[in-house]
Every structure is written in C-alpha cells, then in structure tokens.
Enzyme design. Structure first.
Site, PDB file in Angstrom:
ATOM      1  N   ASN A   1       0.853  -1.200   0.000  1.00 26.32           N
ATOM      2  CA  ASN A   1       0.000   0.000   0.000  1.00 26.32           C
ATOM      3  C   ASN A   1       0.882   1.241   0.000  1.00 26.32           C
ATOM      4  O   ASN A   1       2.117   1.144   0.008  1.00 26.32           O
ATOM      5  CB  ASN A   1      -0.964  -0.023   1.192  1.00 26.32           C
ATOM      6  CG  ASN A   1      -0.216  -0.044   2.499  1.00 26.32           C
ATOM      7  OD1 ASN A   1       0.478   0.911   2.838  1.00 26.32           O
ATOM      8  ND2 ASN A   1      -0.334  -1.133   3.253  1.00 26.32           N
TER       9      ASN A   1
ATOM     10  N   ILE B   1      -2.534  -6.671  14.463  1.00 27.11           N
ATOM     11  CA  ILE B   1      -1.474  -6.430  15.451  1.00 27.11           C
ATOM     12  C   ILE B   1      -1.988  -5.539  16.578  1.00 27.11           C
ATOM     13  O   ILE B   1      -1.781  -5.825  17.763  1.00 27.11           O
ATOM     14  CB  ILE B   1      -0.241  -5.822  14.752  1.00 27.11           C
ATOM     15  CG1 ILE B   1       0.290  -6.834  13.746  1.00 27.11           C
ATOM     16  CG2 ILE B   1       0.835  -5.426  15.765  1.00 27.11           C
ATOM     17  CD1 ILE B   1       1.156  -6.278  12.670  1.00 27.11           C
TER      18      ILE B   1
ATOM     19  N   LYS C   1       8.065 -18.094  -9.583  1.00 31.76           N
ATOM     20  CA  LYS C   1       7.349 -16.974 -10.187  1.00 31.76           C
ATOM     21  C   LYS C   1       6.149 -17.493 -10.989  1.00 31.76           C
ATOM     22  O   LYS C   1       6.292 -18.446 -11.767  1.00 31.76           O
ATOM     23  CB  LYS C   1       8.321 -16.225 -11.112  1.00 31.76           C
ATOM     24  CG  LYS C   1       7.723 -14.979 -11.684  1.00 31.76           C
ATOM     25  CD  LYS C   1       8.709 -14.277 -12.595  1.00 31.76           C
ATOM     26  CE  LYS C   1       7.964 -13.232 -13.406  1.00 31.76           C
ATOM     27  NZ  LYS C   1       8.700 -12.806 -14.579  1.00 31.76           N
TER      28      LYS C   1
HETATM   29  N1  CTP Z   1      -3.741  -2.627  12.179  1.00 33.73           N
HETATM   30  C1  CTP Z   1      -2.937  -3.632  12.676  1.00 33.73           C
HETATM   31  N2  CTP Z   1      -2.950  -4.857  12.080  1.00 33.73           N
HETATM   32  C2  CTP Z   1      -3.746  -5.094  11.014  1.00 33.73           C
HETATM   33  C3  CTP Z   1      -4.559  -4.059  10.510  1.00 33.73           C
HETATM   34  C4  CTP Z   1      -4.535  -2.836  11.104  1.00 33.73           C
HETATM   35  O1  CTP Z   1      -2.210  -3.415  13.649  1.00 33.73           O
HETATM   36  N3  CTP Z   1      -3.732  -6.278  10.457  1.00 33.73           N
HETATM   37  C5  CTP Z   1      -3.754  -1.346  12.879  1.00 33.73           C
HETATM   38  C6  CTP Z   1      -3.171  -0.180  12.139  1.00 33.73           C
HETATM   39  O2  CTP Z   1      -1.797  -0.029  12.435  1.00 33.73           O
HETATM   40  C7  CTP Z   1      -3.989   0.972  12.709  1.00 33.73           C
HETATM   41  C8  CTP Z   1      -5.330   0.366  12.975  1.00 33.73           C
HETATM   42  O3  CTP Z   1      -5.103  -1.016  13.078  1.00 33.73           O
HETATM   43  O4  CTP Z   1      -3.473   1.405  13.942  1.00 33.73           O
HETATM   44  C9  CTP Z   1      -6.424   0.639  11.987  1.00 33.73           C
HETATM   45  O5  CTP Z   1      -6.094   0.242  10.728  1.00 33.73           O
HETATM   46  P1  CTP Z   1      -7.042   0.597   9.446  1.00 33.73           P
HETATM   47  O6  CTP Z   1      -6.329   0.149   8.243  1.00 33.73           O
HETATM   48  O7  CTP Z   1      -7.507   1.996   9.508  1.00 33.73           O
HETATM   49  O8  CTP Z   1      -8.312  -0.234   9.754  1.00 33.73           O
HETATM   50  P2  CTP Z   1      -8.624  -1.729   9.489  1.00 33.73           P
HETATM   51  O9  CTP Z   1      -8.394  -2.467  10.741  1.00 33.73           O
HETATM   52  O10 CTP Z   1      -7.877  -2.177   8.302  1.00 33.73           O
HETATM   53  O11 CTP Z   1     -10.164  -1.643   9.225  1.00 33.73           O
HETATM   54  P3  CTP Z   1     -10.958  -1.254   7.853  1.00 33.73           P
HETATM   55  O12 CTP Z   1     -10.374  -2.137   6.834  1.00 33.73           O
HETATM   56  O13 CTP Z   1     -12.346  -1.505   8.250  1.00 33.73           O
HETATM   57  O14 CTP Z   1     -10.677   0.201   7.617  1.00 33.73           O
END
Ligand code: CTP
Length: 392
Positions: free
Chosen positions: A201, A298, A279
């Site tokens: 991303n 996490i 691959k």
């Molecule tokens: N986060 C994490 N581990 C993941 C996904 C997210 O620790 N597998 C943490 C990110 O570091 C952030 C928070 O969760 O602090 C929110 O992440 P965000 O991407 O905004 O939300 P999602 O949990 O992905 O939810 P959604 O997809 O509904 O937006």
C-alpha cells in the site's frame, strides 16, 4: 561535557559559550585526541572552569577527583562522541579520564556521535549504540550531510542548536518518558504472492517514524518495527525492519513488555493464502486467481487484556469517509485506548505527504488542526506523557 577527538570538536567552544549564556555551569573533560582539534585554553576560558584532561594530574586542579567530576554533573554530554569512545562506553572500558567518568557516573548521558559515514554504518558501531540506548543513553544525531572527509551521509555531529535545545528540554522535563518503553509500528507491509510480487500500500512511514522520534526525544526507550520505507532511522530508536504482517506481529511481541504501543503502520489486511515458491508465469488462459486470507490484527492483539498489555495502546484509523464515526467504532472493535483518525482520501494528500489533519479519539473526540506529521507526533507524545504521569 566530554569532548573526544573528532573534527566536530571545533563546534564545542560555541556549544560551551551558548550553555554559559544560559547560566549553565560547564566543566569540560577532553580526551588526548580532542586536544588535536581544540585547545584546552579556549575551553577553559569559555567555560570559566579548569579543563580536565589527565586522570593522574587531577590533584593539580586540587579541588575535584574523577569520582567527584562524575557525580557533580546533572547531565553528561559527550560531544563529539567518536566511534572509539562509544565502543569504550558500550564495553565498560575506562582507560582515560573521559571514559572513567562515563563509567563512574550515575547521571543521565547524552551522546552526539560524529564520525565518517562508514564508521557510523559499521555493525560494531550500530551494536555499541544499541547497547548504550538500551542502557538509557540518549542519542542526538548524527545528521546527514557533507562531511569533513569529503563523503556524504549520516555522521555529522548534531548542530550546536540541537544540542542546546535537547539540554533545554532535558532541564524543562524533556525526559518525561525516561524509564518508559515504547513500541511503534510504521510503514506498509509487503505480503508476498510469489518470489517477485507482493501486495502493498501507499504508506510512507513518515507519521510512524516521527512518532518514534518524538517518544525517544522524551526519553522513552523506543523500538520501531517498520515495513519497507525510505525513511531514515530516527535517532536514538532501535529499528526492526520487517516485510509482512506476520513478521511485524512477531517483532512487536518480541519487543514487549512496553508501556506504550502506537500502531501507525498500514498493515495489509490480507495476504496470499499460499505464497508460490516459483514466479507465477502468465499463460493465455484466464488470469490466475489469488486466494487471500486474513492477516493477524497487530493492534487488536497488543490491546488484549493481560500482563503484557502496554498501559497505553494507540491505533490509527485510515478512513476515506465518515472518519470520526468509523474511528470511534474502530476504537471499540480493536480494544485500544486511543485512536488517531485521519482522512486518507487522495485529495487530502495524507498518504506520503508531510502534513496531517487528525481527530484524536480518547473516547472524547478532539479535532486537531492541520499540522505537520512531526507536530502531530510531538503533540501525541506529549499527551502520552501526560496520561502516564497522571497514572491513567
Ligand atoms: N492494524 C494492525 N494490524 C492489522 C490491521 C490494522 O495493527 N492487520 C492497525 C493499524 O496499524 C492501525 C489500525 O489497526 O493502527 C487501523 O487500521 P485501518 O487500516 O484503519 O483499519 P482496518 O483495521 O484495516 O479496518 P478497515 O479495513 O475496516 O478500515
């Protein structure tokens, strides 16, 4: 102030002058090599104190022993700190007055490393610095730039201004998080599909790295677990580089216990259910379907109640609509204490940009004005210190 033998020692008279202007009482201890770069006479004139050089001629100064010297200071500043002196400090070597004082003191120590970029990058120096940080030594710089040896890179001593500011912060409570351990996640994760492809991303890591720097700046012993980014390692922070979400979780768990966890990483929610060992070749058939599976969360894992749960667990919410509403729900769903919510729609320029406009959810909702990511980090670190000092 301990001055070791590097070209940056030429900045020390100015540093002493600036500290004296602020009414600090300054005593200079020089290594033998430092005398090649700056004269004891200059430093003694500016500090208005005798300069200490030789362990065995201390009686000539008739008022102070090396043990007294190590005890009377509120803080010891080592500037410049050469690779050699850092190595001695890390290994408890006391073979001259400067290293003996550094071993004998119980005062906080700040080091401003200065050396050639290759010496700074050498594993030996990195390990020594890591050891010193783990013992609570604060690190100022080094900065990136042109060096006296004609090379470019990290190795320039922190500027006099930066050292003076760090000392001002120290005396005004800049060590508010000293003795605390902080864990910060930053950057994207890369989830492998095959040996050459991955899911990723647009996270730049700027916000997470700035938070790690701000927490370390307040004296927290900080570990930064980061996915692949172009960001430089923040000074004074232990950096663990990972690629995937699974590796990030393992690195975070290895960094526990911590008082503070800030999850600023943009962790991929999904990874390929199976990583191809070879691959994947294109064929004339239909494009291959990649089966995805959920990654561990996490933030939610760190926020689970238990003996290892950090006192403060803070998440970020990257949203493109209904920012506050979604973030409030996310705070509850993840079980964390606070959420810093930001709008990452492309027109806001948040991803990869230098500024951020955040909503701070504690569960009260505060709308912070647009500010630099560095300033968001400074404010957040101050709020963390407030909360821990308040015992919440
Ligand atoms: N986060 C994490 N581990 C993941 C996904 C997210 O620790 N597998 C943490 C990110 O570091 C952030 C928070 O969760 O602090 C929110 O992440 P965000 O991407 O905004 O939300 P999602 O949990 O992905 O939810 P959604 O997809 O509904 O937006």
């Amino acid at each position: 102030m301990v001055i070791s033998g590097g070209i940056a020692a030429y900045k020390c008279p100015e540093l002493v002058r600036r500290l004296r202007e602020r009414k600090a009482s300054v005593r200079c201890v020089m290594t033998r090599a430092a005398e090649e770069f700056v004269t004891p006479l200059t430093l003694s004139a500016l500090s208005e104190n005798p300069v200490h050089r030789n362990m065995f001629s201390l009686t000539e100064n008739n008022d102070i022993s090396h043990i007294q010297l190590s005890r009377e200071a509120d803080v010891l500043v080592v500037a410049p700190a050469t690779a050699n002196l850092l190595a001695k400090m890390a290994n408890g070597i006391a073979d001259d007055l400067a290293s003996t004082i550094l071993l004998a003191t119980s005062a906080p120590i700040m080091v401003a490393p200065a050396m050639n970029v290759r010496m700074w990058d050498h594993e030996a120096t990195r390990e020594n610095m890591e050891t010193l940080r783990a013992r609570g030594v604060s690190q100022l710089g080094p900065n990136e730039g042109d060096m006296a040896c004609g090379e470019f890179g990290f190795g320039r001593m922190a500027e006099v201004d930066e050292i003076v500011t760090a000392l001002e912060d120290f005396f005004e409570g800049g060590v508010r998080l000293s003795g605390r351990r902080a864990l910060v996640t930053s950057g994207p994760t890369h989830e492998p599909i095959d040996p050459v492809r991955y899911i990723a991303n647009r996270s730049s890591g700027k916000q997470g790295h700035a938070i790690a720097a701000a927490l370390a700046g307040l004296g927290a012993q900080t570990t930064l677990v980061t996915g692949p980014t172009d960001q430089a390692d923040p000074p004074g922070v232990t950096v663990v580089r990972i690629e995937s979400a699974a590796q990030m979780l393992a690195a975070c768990q290895a960094a526990l216990p911590a008082d503070i966890a800030v999850c600023a990483a943009a962790v991929a929610d999904w990874r390929a259910a199976e990583t191809a060992t070879r691959k994947i070749k294109k064929t004339d058939d239909n494009p291959p379907a990649i089966e995805l599976t959920r990654n561990p969360d996490i933030l939610a894992t760190l926020a689970v109640a238990g003996p290892d749960r950090p006192k403060l667990v803070i998440g970020f919410a990257a949203e493109t609509e209904n920012v506050v509403e979604n973030a409030v729900a996310k705070r509850a769903a993840k079980g964390c204490d606070w959420i810093v919510a930001n709008d990452v729609s492309s027109q806001t320029g948040t991803f990869g940009g230098d500024s951020n406009r955040v909503h701070f959810i504690t569960p009260d909702v505060e709308d912070w004005p647009r500010m630099s990511k560095r300033e968001v980090a400074t404010q957040l670190a101050a709020r963390i210190a407030d909360a821990l000092e308040g015992g919440s």
